[in-house]
Design an enzyme around this catalytic site. Structure first.
Site, PDB file in Angstrom:
ATOM      1  N   ASP A 185      42.167  39.753  42.408  1.00  0.00           N
ATOM      2  CA  ASP A 185      41.056  39.283  43.188  1.00  0.00           C
ATOM      3  C   ASP A 185      41.618  37.335  43.571  1.00  0.00           C
ATOM      4  O   ASP A 185      40.178  36.828  43.390  1.00  0.00           O
ATOM      5  CB  ASP A 185      39.928  39.314  42.666  1.00  0.00           C
ATOM      6  CG  ASP A 185      39.396  40.832  43.143  1.00  0.00           C
ATOM      7  OD1 ASP A 185      40.360  41.515  43.711  1.00  0.00           O
ATOM      8  OD2 ASP A 185      38.813  41.857  41.864  1.00  0.00           O
TER       9      ASP A 185
ATOM     10  N   LYS B 235      44.544  36.414  47.001  1.00  0.00           N
ATOM     11  CA  LYS B 235      45.840  36.771  47.493  1.00  0.00           C
ATOM     12  C   LYS B 235      45.804  37.690  49.030  1.00  0.00           C
ATOM     13  O   LYS B 235      46.797  37.057  49.954  1.00  0.00           O
ATOM     14  CB  LYS B 235      46.569  37.993  47.111  1.00  0.00           C
ATOM     15  CG  LYS B 235      46.286  37.573  45.591  1.00  0.00           C
ATOM     16  CD  LYS B 235      47.066  39.064  44.694  1.00  0.00           C
ATOM     17  CE  LYS B 235      45.897  40.697  44.293  1.00  0.00           C
ATOM     18  NZ  LYS B 235      44.475  39.918  43.883  1.00  0.00           N
TER      19      LYS B 235
ATOM     20  N   GLY C 226      42.361  44.864  47.279  1.00  0.00           N
ATOM     21  CA  GLY C 226      41.125  44.959  48.246  1.00  0.00           C
ATOM     22  C   GLY C 226      41.317  43.288  48.797  1.00  0.00           C
ATOM     23  O   GLY C 226      41.055  42.701  47.442  1.00  0.00           O
ATOM     24  N   HIS C 227      41.578  43.352  49.283  1.00  0.00           N
ATOM     25  CA  HIS C 227      42.097  41.947  50.576  1.00  0.00           C
ATOM     26  C   HIS C 227      41.124  41.199  51.060  1.00  0.00           C
ATOM     27  O   HIS C 227      41.136  41.993  52.456  1.00  0.00           O
ATOM     28  CB  HIS C 227      43.423  41.948  50.175  1.00  0.00           C
ATOM     29  CG  HIS C 227      43.919  42.668  49.763  1.00  0.00           C
ATOM     30  ND1 HIS C 227      45.794  42.369  49.162  1.00  0.00           N
ATOM     31  CD2 HIS C 227      44.017  42.255  47.636  1.00  0.00           C
ATOM     32  CE1 HIS C 227      45.824  42.826  48.060  1.00  0.00           C
ATOM     33  NE2 HIS C 227      45.720  42.965  46.849  1.00  0.00           N
TER      34      HIS C 227
ATOM     35  N   GLN D 204      46.352  43.172  42.816  1.00  0.00           N
ATOM     36  CA  GLN D 204      46.592  43.072  41.456  1.00  0.00           C
ATOM     37  C   GLN D 204      46.674  41.637  40.727  1.00  0.00           C
ATOM     38  O   GLN D 204      47.249  40.783  41.975  1.00  0.00           O
ATOM     39  CB  GLN D 204      46.954  44.016  40.189  1.00  0.00           C
ATOM     40  CG  GLN D 204      46.488  45.919  40.753  1.00  0.00           C
ATOM     41  CD  GLN D 204      46.308  46.105  41.623  1.00  0.00           C
ATOM     42  OE1 GLN D 204      47.508  46.586  42.135  1.00  0.00           O
ATOM     43  NE2 GLN D 204      45.487  46.402  42.624  1.00  0.00           N
TER      44      GLN D 204
HETATM   45  P1  GDP Z   1      42.248  39.307  46.640  1.00  0.00           P
HETATM   46  O1  GDP Z   1      42.211  40.649  46.060  1.00  0.00           O
HETATM   47  O2  GDP Z   1      43.011  38.348  45.769  1.00  0.00           O
HETATM   48  O3  GDP Z   1      42.850  39.009  48.292  1.00  0.00           O
HETATM   49  O4  GDP Z   1      41.312  38.797  46.660  1.00  0.00           O
HETATM   50  P2  GDP Z   1      39.611  39.368  46.988  1.00  0.00           P
HETATM   51  O5  GDP Z   1      39.454  39.307  48.477  1.00  0.00           O
HETATM   52  O6  GDP Z   1      39.599  40.348  46.324  1.00  0.00           O
HETATM   53  O7  GDP Z   1      38.380  38.226  46.517  1.00  0.00           O
HETATM   54  C1  GDP Z   1      38.517  36.932  46.655  1.00  0.00           C
HETATM   55  C2  GDP Z   1      37.038  36.532  47.669  1.00  0.00           C
HETATM   56  O8  GDP Z   1      37.251  35.082  47.467  1.00  0.00           O
HETATM   57  C3  GDP Z   1      37.457  36.921  49.066  1.00  0.00           C
HETATM   58  O9  GDP Z   1      35.211  37.294  48.968  1.00  0.00           O
HETATM   59  C4  GDP Z   1      37.523  36.105  49.570  1.00  0.00           C
HETATM   60  O10 GDP Z   1      36.931  35.699  50.754  1.00  0.00           O
HETATM   61  C5  GDP Z   1      36.997  34.515  48.770  1.00  0.00           C
HETATM   62  N1  GDP Z   1      37.577  33.622  49.027  1.00  0.00           N
HETATM   63  C6  GDP Z   1      39.191  33.368  48.503  1.00  0.00           C
HETATM   64  N2  GDP Z   1      39.578  32.072  48.801  1.00  0.00           N
HETATM   65  C7  GDP Z   1      38.094  31.164  48.864  1.00  0.00           C
HETATM   66  C8  GDP Z   1      38.372  29.772  48.695  1.00  0.00           C
HETATM   67  O11 GDP Z   1      38.517  28.945  48.644  1.00  0.00           O
HETATM   68  N3  GDP Z   1      36.198  29.826  48.657  1.00  0.00           N
HETATM   69  C9  GDP Z   1      35.650  30.201  48.144  1.00  0.00           C
HETATM   70  N4  GDP Z   1      34.223  30.503  48.019  1.00  0.00           N
HETATM   71  N5  GDP Z   1      35.949  31.665  48.358  1.00  0.00           N
HETATM   72  C10 GDP Z   1      37.208  32.249  48.479  1.00  0.00           C
HETATM   73  P1  IMO Z   2      44.043  43.387  43.819  1.00  0.00           P
HETATM   74  O1  IMO Z   2      44.366  43.200  44.629  1.00  0.00           O
HETATM   75  C1  IMO Z   2      40.689  43.765  40.302  1.00  0.00           C
HETATM   76  C2  IMO Z   2      42.079  46.779  37.919  1.00  0.00           C
HETATM   77  C3  IMO Z   2      40.684  47.740  37.589  1.00  0.00           C
HETATM   78  C4  IMO Z   2      40.808  48.520  36.315  1.00  0.00           C
HETATM   79  C5  IMO Z   2      42.639  48.427  36.086  1.00  0.00           C
HETATM   80  C6  IMO Z   2      43.206  49.528  36.317  1.00  0.00           C
HETATM   81  O2  IMO Z   2      41.893  43.398  45.006  1.00  0.00           O
HETATM   82  O3  IMO Z   2      43.302  42.084  42.719  1.00  0.00           O
HETATM   83  P2  IMO Z   2      43.277  51.335  38.503  1.00  0.00           P
HETATM   84  O4  IMO Z   2      42.764  51.910  39.642  1.00  0.00           O
HETATM   85  O5  IMO Z   2      44.018  50.054  38.342  1.00  0.00           O
HETATM   86  O6  IMO Z   2      44.012  52.206  38.077  1.00  0.00           O
HETATM   87  O7  IMO Z   2      42.527  50.445  37.468  1.00  0.00           O
HETATM   88  O8  IMO Z   2      42.938  47.798  37.181  1.00  0.00           O
HETATM   89  N1  IMO Z   2      42.205  46.729  38.959  1.00  0.00           N
HETATM   90  C7  IMO Z   2      41.360  45.699  40.014  1.00  0.00           C
HETATM   91  N2  IMO Z   2      40.869  44.461  39.599  1.00  0.00           N
HETATM   92  N3  IMO Z   2      41.653  43.072  41.552  1.00  0.00           N
HETATM   93  C8  IMO Z   2      42.309  44.508  41.895  1.00  0.00           C
HETATM   94  O9  IMO Z   2      43.242  44.613  42.935  1.00  0.00           O
HETATM   95  C9  IMO Z   2      42.679  45.777  40.838  1.00  0.00           C
HETATM   96  N4  IMO Z   2      43.042  46.536  41.299  1.00  0.00           N
HETATM   97  C10 IMO Z   2      42.982  47.373  39.703  1.00  0.00           C
HETATM   98  O10 IMO Z   2      39.161  47.200  37.819  1.00  0.00           O
HETATM   99  O11 IMO Z   2      40.265  47.204  35.496  1.00  0.00           O
HETATM  100 MG    MG Z   3      40.881  41.862  45.900  1.00  0.00          MG
END
Ligand code: GDP
Ligand code: IMO
Ligand code: MG
Length: 439
Positions: free
Chosen positions: A13, A16, A40-41, A223
């Site tokens: 998270d 990415k 979840g991206h 991840q």
């Molecule tokens: P990912 O799994 O690595 O793609 O990240 P996620 O989408 O799960 O979580 C990142 C969150 O941070 C999302 O809600 C993005 O919209 C938000 N985000 C990304 N870059 C920035 C930033 O520079 N500032 C802020 N405030 N939010 C950001």
């Molecule tokens: P993105 O790509 C954050 C964590 C779960 C749990 C562990 C194992 O959005 O960064 P799983 O369902 O993979 O067997 O769970 O990994 N986990 C993540 N945490 N971002 C993710 O993906 C994750 N995918 C799995 O919360 O701790």
């Molecule tokens: Mg994510």
């Protein structure tokens, strides 16, 4: 720079999705290489927010080939729903391709994931319960069902029979559950096969064609390094390798095809699920950062655990990934904090109070480690309108400089808000990308 790998360098998270979408602007292909819909991206474009779980984050660029590589585990129900949703929003998905060798998440994988966590009780990992672990386990046990099997009813049925038998034994209370019925599963999965048939391809060949033509291919990780099954905080990890090396295996390219490896990080730390987290915060400060950063899981909606930036873990991630650049997201979230702590070593909470400069390899040590911090000055200014490094407050620049020097990896991109324009390109690497995107 034809092959660039983009990985999470913390616990997932990191942002990415946003960075992939940005790099995809000048890329010809984006390839997901591991994980599944545990990911979840998020991509924010103007008022539109897209949350992608399986489809690569390059999909909003209609001329970019988007590949779900062989290393990904695919829940076809989630994939078809995601495709429907994108089409509903008028996103062109014609250039999506799915590896015929990718493994499928089956209904029993989800049941096993639930049952496994329930059985662990207090010791549970806190998985996303999407069936990821059991699916990778079947792949290793050679009981997996692959995307190509969807195209042949006879083979599909045969493979489900072989895979189902041991599941019936381990899921005994559910033995008569209709979700474990051979005919029901076969029919459901054949329907997915019909829906996905036009996307199924020899993706290894497609990616190599792009690389051979000198085109730019982004390999999008899911991840993060500390969730890696080999290098992360085992057993509190996912069941794949989110590190850069896995891009080769999960997409079918060799190490020589990779020219750059970017580590995406947050300016602080978060973690969802259980497991050690040496710089974890609690109380008001944690709540404040969680609210400001919107730190709730994209996939499960769970509140994320929040902590200070952990440079011990980041230096470790930089090493196991061979990072060539950092993309530091969410710097804006730290505005308004008087002092910022950055963890530069761990101390054991045990009686010996031992100090660790390196990420401990022993689980017991890590579980008893807390951060030792250097305090840096905070800043009060809002960063969300900054577009040049020079517009950042001096304290924010010092914060970035401290982390880059400590880790020994330059910063190429800085995030100052969720929007795709809310970034600052930094240093030589960042400038190169900006120039190339503008060309
Ligand atoms: P990912 O799994 O690595 O793609 O990240 P996620 O989408 O799960 O979580 C990142 C969150 O941070 C999302 O809600 C993005 O919209 C938000 N985000 C990304 N870059 C920035 C930033 O520079 N500032 C802020 N405030 N939010 C950001
Ligand atoms: P993105 O790509 C954050 C964590 C779960 C749990 C562990 C194992 O959005 O960064 P799983 O369902 O993979 O067997 O769970 O990994 N986990 C993540 N945490 N971002 C993710 O993906 C994750 N995918 C799995 O919360 O701790
Ligand atoms: Mg994510």
């Amino acid at each position: 720079m034809p092959g660039i790998v983009l990985v999470g360098a913390q616990w997932g998270d990191e942002g990415k999705g946003k960075v992939t979408d940005l790099l995809a602007e000048r890329a010809d292909a984006v390839v997901r290489f591991q994980g599944g819909n545990n990911a979840g991206h998020t991509i924010v474009r103007g008022r539109q927010t897209y949350k992608l779980h399986l489809i690569p984050s390059g999909i909003l660029h209609k001329d970019t080939l988007c590949v779900i590589g062989n290393g990904v585990v695919i829940d076809p129900r989630v994939l078809t729903d995601e495709l429907d949703e994108l089409r509903r929003r008028r996103v062109d998905t014609r250039l999506l391709r799915i590896s015929a060798n990718a493994h499928l998440i089956m209904p029993y994988h989800m049941m096993l994931d639930h049952a496994g966590e329930a059985k662990l009780g207090k010791l549970q990992i806190g998985t996303t319960r999407r069936g990821i672990g059991p699916c990778y386990a079947d792949k290793a046990a050679r009981l997996g069902i692959r995307v190509q099997d969807l195209l042949d009813e006879k083979i599909l049925k045969k493979k489900i029979v072989a895979a189902l038998e041991p599941k019936r034994l381990s899921l005994r209370p559910f033995a008569k559950d209709p979700r474990l019925d051979l005919q029901t599963i076969t029919e459901e999965y054949l329907t997915y096969g019909h829906r996905l048939a036009s996307y199924i391809a020899d993706t290894v060949r497609l990616v190599h064609e792009r690389l051979d033509a000198g085109e730019t291919v982004v390999f999008e990780g899911a991840q993060g390094a500390l969730l890696d099954i080999d290098h992360g905080t085992y057993p509190f990890v996912t069941s794949s390798n989110p590190v850069a090396g896995a891009a080769c295996v999960g997409a079918g390219v060799g190490p020589k095809d990779i020219d750059e490896v970017w580590g995406v990080i947050k300016a602080y730390s978060t973690r969802v699920g259980a497991g050690p987290f040496p710089t974890e915060l609690d109380g008001e400060l944690a709540d404040e950062i969680r609210e400001r950063g919107g730190e709730y899981g994209t996939t499960t909606g769970r509140p994320r655990r929040v902590g200070w930036l952990d440079l011990v873990a980041l230096r470790y991630a930089a090493r196991i990934n061979s990072l060539t650049a950092l993309a530091v997201m969410k710097l804006d979230v730290l505005s308004g904090l008087d002092r910022l702590c950055v963890c530069t070593r761990y101390r054991s909470t045990g009686p010996d109070g031992a100090e660790f400069e390196h990420f401990p390899y022993h689980q017991t040590v890590l579980h008893h480690a807390t951060g030792e911090y250097v305090q840096l000055e905070g800043w009060s200014e809002d960063l969300t309108e900054c577009r040049e490094e020079s517009e950042l407050p001096a304290a924010a620049r010092d914060y970035l400089r401290f982390m880059a020097e400590f880790v020994g990896v330059p910063v190429a991109l800085i995030g100052v808000g969720p929007g795709r324009d809310q970034v600052i390109w930094s240093g030589r690497t960042g400038a190169n990308w900006l120039a190339a995107a503008a060309a």
